[in-house]
Scaffold this active site. Structure first.
Site, PDB file in Angstrom:
ATOM      1  N   ASP A 143       9.845   7.634   2.102  1.00 48.87           N
ATOM      2  CA  ASP A 143       8.624   6.927   2.469  1.00 48.87           C
ATOM      3  C   ASP A 143       7.407   7.837   2.414  1.00 48.87           C
ATOM      4  OD1 ASP A 143       6.729   5.241   3.598  1.00 48.87           O
ATOM      5  OD2 ASP A 143       7.433   5.569   5.647  1.00 48.87           O
ATOM      6  N   ASP A 147       2.341   3.421  -1.191  1.00 45.64           N
ATOM      7  CA  ASP A 147       3.358   3.458  -0.139  1.00 45.64           C
ATOM      8  C   ASP A 147       4.733   3.101  -0.685  1.00 45.64           C
ATOM      9  OD1 ASP A 147       4.781   3.397   2.185  1.00 45.64           O
ATOM     10  OD2 ASP A 147       3.606   1.812   3.152  1.00 45.64           O
TER      11      ASP A 147
END
Length: 406
Positions: A104, A292
């Site tokens: 992430d 993201d």
């Protein structure tokens, strides 16, 4: 479905070849690969089980929230992984204990469930647990760690051990989680998270794992890149890959186009507009965009997304926007203006039919998400965007590069 994506129902195990070098230089100290698999998201799993999302409360539609460590509050934003679809594998300890994790760029800490998690927490029962007593390289730290999500709190303590990722071993501080809410994590295919962000985002100022890898001097370049397979709808297909130290030309064409970060410390870039068809509809005066990898969809502020959905003729259904499936192929292109170029998604890129839903309605891979300052308001470009554009994160030059994926 005339070429547009059907969301998978299956959960898959990871294949990780840290030293695989197909099409790359044979020097194994240059590039390291992490192969990813695609999974159903937590939100999909809830829907497949017939859960009424509206009864879960409005917090389930807010994928972002501030985080905290102990009594200190951070301005960092972290997704709650409700829609995450890709995971890989790491090993922690000696010998390595294997975990499925989300990589992430929206966060910077590593955490996995701990064997010290009480069985009263159902989510821990359903996941692999790290057992420090089984690792000869484990070192106790004990600092309390709390990650506050919009859907609940994940908490535990910090520990130190050897982590193996992409064939690289690194001594790393990570979180052992002892408290996890049943929802959403009980239904998550992944065990934990590996943050690929900056130390400025790290809770407790823990040195991120990529920084520790860079300090070893084993990579050719201070970059990592993400590829998400656009055709990973079956169990035999590779879901994607991460390359540490470079990019894989097998999965993109042409040259990278780079955009400098707004500031050091967050993978966020300036955006100059969002077009529908040939008309610039949103962000005419400029705005921000997070890139993201922990998110599946593209998101923007509620006001922006409502305007976009009105232009597309989409209707809101709980937390999604839908169109009639037979109208999907006729929807206009959506273009994001980044660094003087337009990155265009066709309806084939942002419309999909969920395997558990009516064949008459199809979902748009675009959500409303209001992110507070200082990071927001901002757009977020998740897997919907990255599947179309191979993405390189350049730490040395504080920039992000895009190239057309294939």
């Amino acid at each position: 479905m005339d070429g547009w994506r059907r969301m998978p129902r299956w959960g898959l195990l990871l294949l990780l070849w840290g030293s695989c070098t197909f099409g790359l230089p044979t020097d194994t100290t240059t590039f390291k690969r992490i192969f990813l698999k695609r999974m159903p998201s937590i939100r999909e799993s809830l829907k497949e089980r017939g859960v009424d999302m509206a009864r879960l409360g409005p917090e389930w539609s807010q994928p972002m929230k501030r985080l905290a460590l102990g009594n200190t509050t951070s301005s960092v934003i972290l997704t709650n992984y409700m829609d995450t679809q890709y995971y890989g594998e790491i090993g922690i300890g000696t010998p390595p204990q294997t975990f499925k994790v989300v990589f992430d760029t929206g966060s910077s800490n590593v955490w996995v469930p701990s064997s010290k998690c009480s069985r009263l927490y159902t989510a821990c029962v359903y996941h692999k647990l790290f057992d420090a007593s089984d690792s000869s390289s484990y070192k106790h730290n004990g600092t309390e760690l709390t990650l506050r999500y919009s859907t609940g709190t994940v908490s535990g303590f910090l520990s130190q051990d050897i982590i193996t990722v992409g064939g690289i071993t690194v001594t790393q501080m990570f979180g052992e989680v002892t408290e996890m809410p049943a929802l959403p994590f009980m239904l998550a295919e992944f065990d934990g998270v590996v943050g690929m962000g900056f130390i400025e985002q790290a809770i407790g100022r823990v040195t991120p794992i990529f920084d520790n890898i860079l300090s070893q001097g084993v990579l050719k370049e201070d970059v990592f890149s993400f590829y998400y397979n656009r055709d990973s709808e079956n169990a035999q297909s590779l879901g994607g890959q991460i390359v540490l130290g470079g990019s894989d030309p097998q999965h993109y064409e042409g040259n990278f186009h780079y955009i400098n970060l707004i500031k050091t410390g967050v993978w966020q870039i300036p955006m100059k507009g969002v077009s529908v068809g040939s008309s610039t509809l949103l962000c005419e005066d400029g705005c921000l965009a997070l890139v993201d990898t922990g998110a599946s969809y593209i998101s923007g502020s509620t006001s922006s997304i409502e305007k976009l959905m009105e232009a597309l003729g989409a209707k809101k259904r709980l937390f999604d926007y839908v169109v009639k499936c037979n109208e999907g192929p006729t929807l206009p292109d959506i273009s994001f203006h980044l660094g003087g170029k337009e990155y265009t998604l066709t309806s084939a890129d942002y419309v999909f039919q969920e395997s558990y839903s009516s064949k008459k309605l199809c979902t748009l891979a675009i959500h409303a998400m209001d992110i507070p300052p200082p990071t927001g308001p901002t757009w977020a470009l998740g897997a919907t965007f990255i599947r179309k554009f191979y993405t390189e994160f350049d730490r040395r030059n504080n920039r992000i590069g895009f190239a057309l994926a294939h």
